[in-house]
Design a protein around this motif. Structure first.
Motif, PDB file in Angstrom:
ATOM      1  N   GLN A  99       4.595   8.760 -13.435  1.00 29.21           N
ATOM      2  CA  GLN A  99       3.867   8.777 -12.178  1.00 29.21           C
ATOM      3  C   GLN A  99       4.015   7.468 -11.410  1.00 29.21           C
ATOM      4  OE1 GLN A  99      -0.247  10.303 -12.535  1.00 29.21           O
ATOM      5  NE2 GLN A  99       0.239  10.760 -14.661  1.00 29.21           N
ATOM      6  N   LEU A 100       4.072   6.348 -12.130  1.00 26.95           N
ATOM      7  CA  LEU A 100       4.021   5.039 -11.478  1.00 26.95           C
ATOM      8  C   LEU A 100       5.341   4.637 -10.826  1.00 26.95           C
ATOM      9  CD1 LEU A 100       2.310   2.614 -10.815  1.00 26.95           C
ATOM     10  CD2 LEU A 100       2.853   1.656 -13.072  1.00 26.95           C
ATOM     11  N   LEU A 101       6.475   4.939 -11.467  1.00 27.65           N
ATOM     12  CA  LEU A 101       7.767   4.512 -10.923  1.00 27.65           C
ATOM     13  C   LEU A 101       8.027   5.081  -9.529  1.00 27.65           C
ATOM     14  CD1 LEU A 101      10.437   2.999 -11.235  1.00 27.65           C
ATOM     15  CD2 LEU A 101      11.359   4.999 -12.426  1.00 27.65           C
ATOM     16  N   PRO A 102       7.866   6.386  -9.291  1.00 26.18           N
ATOM     17  CA  PRO A 102       8.089   6.892  -7.928  1.00 26.18           C
ATOM     18  C   PRO A 102       7.157   6.242  -6.910  1.00 26.18           C
ATOM     19  CG  PRO A 102       8.001   8.701  -9.506  1.00 26.18           C
ATOM     20  CD  PRO A 102       7.543   7.473 -10.239  1.00 26.18           C
ATOM     21  N   ARG A 103       5.939   5.963  -7.326  1.00 25.38           N
ATOM     22  CA  ARG A 103       4.969   5.338  -6.425  1.00 25.38           C
ATOM     23  C   ARG A 103       5.409   3.928  -6.047  1.00 25.38           C
ATOM     24  NH1 ARG A 103      -0.858   4.934  -8.909  1.00 25.38           N
ATOM     25  NH2 ARG A 103      -0.146   6.937  -9.736  1.00 25.38           N
ATOM     26  N   VAL A 104       5.881   3.166  -7.039  1.00 25.85           N
ATOM     27  CA  VAL A 104       6.338   1.799  -6.786  1.00 25.85           C
ATOM     28  C   VAL A 104       7.544   1.802  -5.849  1.00 25.85           C
ATOM     29  CG1 VAL A 104       7.495  -0.189  -7.854  1.00 25.85           C
ATOM     30  CG2 VAL A 104       5.435   0.765  -8.897  1.00 25.85           C
ATOM     31  N   VAL A 105       8.522   2.650  -6.146  1.00 28.10           N
ATOM     32  CA  VAL A 105       9.737   2.693  -5.324  1.00 28.10           C
ATOM     33  C   VAL A 105       9.404   3.106  -3.893  1.00 28.10           C
ATOM     34  CG1 VAL A 105      11.955   3.831  -5.001  1.00 28.10           C
ATOM     35  CG2 VAL A 105      11.246   3.127  -7.291  1.00 28.10           C
ATOM     36  N   LEU A 106       8.560   4.121  -3.729  1.00 29.54           N
ATOM     37  CA  LEU A 106       8.215   4.612  -2.395  1.00 29.54           C
ATOM     38  C   LEU A 106       7.537   3.537  -1.566  1.00 29.54           C
ATOM     39  CD1 LEU A 106       7.816   6.822  -0.260  1.00 29.54           C
ATOM     40  CD2 LEU A 106       5.702   7.458  -1.446  1.00 29.54           C
ATOM     41  N   HIS A 107       6.465   2.937  -2.091  1.00 28.73           N
ATOM     42  CA  HIS A 107       5.693   1.958  -1.320  1.00 28.73           C
ATOM     43  C   HIS A 107       6.493   0.683  -1.067  1.00 28.73           C
ATOM     44  CE1 HIS A 107       1.892   4.129  -1.179  1.00 28.73           C
ATOM     45  NE2 HIS A 107       2.088   4.468  -2.438  1.00 28.73           N
ATOM     46  N   PHE A 108       7.259   0.245  -2.054  1.00 27.26           N
ATOM     47  CA  PHE A 108       8.014  -0.996  -1.879  1.00 27.26           C
ATOM     48  C   PHE A 108       9.147  -0.804  -0.878  1.00 27.26           C
ATOM     49  CE2 PHE A 108      10.930  -4.439  -2.967  1.00 27.26           C
ATOM     50  CZ  PHE A 108      10.052  -5.509  -3.039  1.00 27.26           C
ATOM     51  N   ARG A 109       9.837   0.331  -0.960  1.00 30.51           N
ATOM     52  CA  ARG A 109      10.933   0.608  -0.034  1.00 30.51           C
ATOM     53  C   ARG A 109      10.414   0.706   1.409  1.00 30.51           C
ATOM     54  NH1 ARG A 109      15.623  -0.983  -1.510  1.00 30.51           N
ATOM     55  NH2 ARG A 109      16.679   0.163  -3.146  1.00 30.51           N
ATOM     56  N   GLN A 110       9.255   1.313   1.578  1.00 33.02           N
ATOM     57  CA  GLN A 110       8.693   1.440   2.919  1.00 33.02           C
ATOM     58  C   GLN A 110       8.385   0.075   3.526  1.00 33.02           C
ATOM     59  OE1 GLN A 110       5.327   4.043   2.264  1.00 33.02           O
ATOM     60  NE2 GLN A 110       6.487   5.870   2.822  1.00 33.02           N
ATOM     61  N   ARG A 111       7.895  -0.841   2.706  1.00 37.88           N
ATOM     62  CA  ARG A 111       7.465  -2.135   3.234  1.00 37.88           C
ATOM     63  C   ARG A 111       8.591  -3.166   3.239  1.00 37.88           C
ATOM     64  NH1 ARG A 111       6.595  -5.853   5.494  1.00 37.88           N
ATOM     65  NH2 ARG A 111       4.756  -7.179   5.696  1.00 37.88           N
ATOM     66  N   TYR A 112       9.487  -3.109   2.249  1.00 36.80           N
ATOM     67  CA  TYR A 112      10.553  -4.115   2.122  1.00 36.80           C
ATOM     68  C   TYR A 112      11.905  -3.419   1.927  1.00 36.80           C
ATOM     69  CZ  TYR A 112       6.478  -7.044   1.383  1.00 36.80           C
ATOM     70  OH  TYR A 112       5.270  -7.682   1.533  1.00 36.80           O
ATOM     71  N   PRO A 113      12.418  -2.771   2.965  1.00 38.03           N
ATOM     72  CA  PRO A 113      13.643  -1.969   2.833  1.00 38.03           C
ATOM     73  C   PRO A 113      14.896  -2.785   2.539  1.00 38.03           C
ATOM     74  CG  PRO A 113      12.997  -2.156   5.139  1.00 38.03           C
ATOM     75  CD  PRO A 113      11.868  -2.723   4.333  1.00 38.03           C
ATOM     76  N   ASP A 285      -0.707  -2.048  -2.185  1.00 38.24           N
ATOM     77  CA  ASP A 285      -1.702  -1.114  -2.705  1.00 38.24           C
ATOM     78  C   ASP A 285      -0.953   0.047  -3.349  1.00 38.24           C
ATOM     79  OD1 ASP A 285      -3.714   0.626  -3.275  1.00 38.24           O
ATOM     80  OD2 ASP A 285      -4.511   0.754  -1.237  1.00 38.24           O
ATOM     81  N   LEU A 286      -0.955   0.085  -4.679  1.00 37.01           N
ATOM     82  CA  LEU A 286      -0.202   1.115  -5.404  1.00 37.01           C
ATOM     83  C   LEU A 286      -1.112   2.194  -5.978  1.00 37.01           C
ATOM     84  CD1 LEU A 286       2.358  -1.167  -7.271  1.00 37.01           C
ATOM     85  CD2 LEU A 286       2.763   0.246  -5.253  1.00 37.01           C
ATOM     86  N   SER A 287      -2.329   2.287  -5.463  1.00 38.64           N
ATOM     87  CA  SER A 287      -3.211   3.360  -5.898  1.00 38.64           C
ATOM     88  C   SER A 287      -2.618   4.693  -5.465  1.00 38.64           C
ATOM     89  CB  SER A 287      -4.607   3.182  -5.318  1.00 38.64           C
ATOM     90  OG  SER A 287      -4.559   3.131  -3.904  1.00 38.64           O
ATOM     91  N   GLU A 288      -3.068   5.770  -6.101  1.00 38.34           N
ATOM     92  CA  GLU A 288      -2.481   7.091  -5.816  1.00 38.34           C
ATOM     93  C   GLU A 288      -2.660   7.485  -4.355  1.00 38.34           C
ATOM     94  OE1 GLU A 288      -2.190  10.433  -8.753  1.00 38.34           O
ATOM     95  OE2 GLU A 288      -3.983   9.427  -9.509  1.00 38.34           O
ATOM     96  N   ASN A 289      -3.795   7.119  -3.762  1.00 39.86           N
ATOM     97  CA  ASN A 289      -4.047   7.446  -2.364  1.00 39.86           C
ATOM     98  C   ASN A 289      -4.474   6.191  -1.628  1.00 39.86           C
ATOM     99  OD1 ASN A 289      -3.797  10.430  -2.569  1.00 39.86           O
ATOM    100  ND2 ASN A 289      -5.529  10.178  -3.961  1.00 39.86           N
ATOM    101  N   PRO A 290      -3.479   5.325  -1.278  1.00 38.73           N
ATOM    102  CA  PRO A 290      -3.820   4.085  -0.593  1.00 38.73           C
ATOM    103  C   PRO A 290      -4.501   4.336   0.738  1.00 38.73           C
ATOM    104  CG  PRO A 290      -1.469   4.509  -0.450  1.00 38.73           C
ATOM    105  CD  PRO A 290      -2.030   5.528  -1.400  1.00 38.73           C
ATOM    106  N   SER A 291      -5.405   3.424   1.095  1.00 38.78           N
ATOM    107  CA  SER A 291      -6.095   3.546   2.366  1.00 38.78           C
ATOM    108  C   SER A 291      -5.127   3.406   3.517  1.00 38.78           C
ATOM    109  CB  SER A 291      -7.186   2.460   2.474  1.00 38.78           C
ATOM    110  OG  SER A 291      -8.082   2.564   1.393  1.00 38.78           O
ATOM    111  N   PRO A 292      -5.340   4.109   4.626  1.00 40.36           N
ATOM    112  CA  PRO A 292      -4.427   3.992   5.767  1.00 40.36           C
ATOM    113  C   PRO A 292      -4.341   2.563   6.253  1.00 40.36           C
ATOM    114  CG  PRO A 292      -5.919   5.855   6.043  1.00 40.36           C
ATOM    115  CD  PRO A 292      -6.421   5.092   4.849  1.00 40.36           C
ATOM    116  N   GLY A 293      -3.118   2.115   6.480  1.00 42.52           N
ATOM    117  CA  GLY A 293      -2.920   0.766   7.004  1.00 42.52           C
ATOM    118  C   GLY A 293      -2.865  -0.313   5.955  1.00 42.52           C
ATOM    119  N   THR A 294      -3.125   0.008   4.662  1.00 44.58           N
ATOM    120  CA  THR A 294      -3.068  -1.018   3.628  1.00 44.58           C
ATOM    121  C   THR A 294      -1.648  -1.233   3.213  1.00 44.58           C
ATOM    122  OG1 THR A 294      -3.439   0.639   1.922  1.00 44.58           O
ATOM    123  CG2 THR A 294      -5.377  -0.510   2.776  1.00 44.58           C
ATOM    124  N   ARG A 295      -1.390  -2.416   2.673  1.00 44.44           N
ATOM    125  CA  ARG A 295      -0.043  -2.759   2.263  1.00 44.44           C
ATOM    126  C   ARG A 295       0.117  -2.532   0.769  1.00 44.44           C
ATOM    127  NH1 ARG A 295       1.405  -8.597   4.441  1.00 44.44           N
ATOM    128  NH2 ARG A 295       3.181  -8.168   3.128  1.00 44.44           N
TER     129      ARG A 295
END
Length: 295
Positions: A99-113, A285-295
């Motif tokens: 569960q964690l790896l896809p979340r890390v890749v998704l959020h990190f890629r979005q912020r630091y492509p 913010d790597l929680s399952e449902n990060p708050s809108p606008g959080t990094r």
């Protein structure tokens, strides 16, 4: 060289000195020193204006390209320092990172492509721990704790272990099965002495129940272990989440009660690691449902 560039652009020592926020005599002295060092005359000096010599024009081309490269180098190093470019080396272990790896890749890629992700695995938690300590990884997505003072960690997912029995086992219909009741039963499990956290937990739970498990089959793959349990090869102590893999109808799961060992999934890193990209990852913010606008 910056003085030379300013004089060449302004065609005036006075205006070049003003541009550089310095007095004219020191600037003129620097240009003379530069000409002496090169062994060429760079400027033809007139009363009101100065002109580049042919050697000066050639030198100007090289100086302009030099400063262009320098500016690019300055910007590149600043991007790396901010963690906007560079590389982040991520190791993961299969079960812990489902569960964690896809979340890390998704959020990190979005912020630091523009940061390159070097993803390594799946590997046992013990191997990931060694690679963290050796400096081969920036972060490990694995089971916790890693129990090392040099390593910091953050837990994201928590679950418990359960007892898995073949449906054909004599105790499969019992409401409660104490682990000590299986002291003489054959077990299946993950490989021992290879850094598999899940095997260490099973062995520890059995020791707490007063026996050492007799393991008749080992596998690195959870699906294979489930199949062996269903086939009656042995029993096992496994993460409760593996119940979702049981589609054969041949496995029964029993709670280990209030004393059931807990399983933590999370992220670990070396405290001394100064990679800016790691710093940026830890700020997301790597929680399952990060708050809108959080990094």
């Amino acid at each position: 060289m910056r003085g030379f560039l300013a004089v060449a652009q302004e065609q005036s020592f006075t205006r070049a000195a003003e541009k550089l926020h310095m007095a004219q005599p020191p600037l003129s002295q620097r240009i003379r020193e530069l000409e002496e060092a090169l062994g060429v005359k760079l400027f033809e000096r007139c009363t009101r204006r100065v002109h580049l010599t042919q050697a000066g024009e050639t030198f100007l081309e090289g100086v302009q390209s030099l400063f262009l490269q320098l500016d690019k180098a300055v910007e590149a190093c600043r991007l790396v320092e901010r963690g906007d470019t560079g590389m982040l080396r991520v190791g993961y272990t299969g079960r812990a990172s489902q569960q964690l790896l896809p979340r890390v890749v998704l959020h990190f890629r979005q912020r630091y492509p523009d940061v390159q992700l070097d993803i390594q695995g799946p590997h046992p938690t013990g191997l990931l721990r060694s690679r963290l300590l050796d400096g081969q990884l920036d972060v490990a997505l694995c089971f916790l704790p890693l129990r090392d003072t040099q390593i910091d960690a953050r837990s994201f997912i928590s679950s418990e272990f359960v007892l898995a029995l073949p449906a054909s086992h004599p105790l499969a219909g019992a409401a409660h099965v104490p682990l000590e009741a299986l002291a003489d039963a054959p077990f299946v499990g993950y490989p021992s002495n290879q850094g598999f956290h899940l095997r260490d937990v099973m062995d520890a739970a059995c020791r707490d129940a007063g026996f050492t498990p007799h393991v008749v089959h080992e596998s690195e793959t959870s699906q294979v272990l489930i199949c062996h349990i269903a086939a009656g090869t042995g029993v096992s102590v496994i993460p409760a989440e593996l119940q979702a893999l049981e589609h054969l109808g041949g496995v029964v799961f029993k709670s280990l009660g209030d004393d059931a060992p807990r399983l933590e999934h999370g992220m670990a890193w070396l405290k001394s690691n100064r990679n800016p990209a790691l710093r940026n990852l830890l700020g997301l913010d790597l929680s399952e449902n990060p708050s809108p606008g959080t990094r």
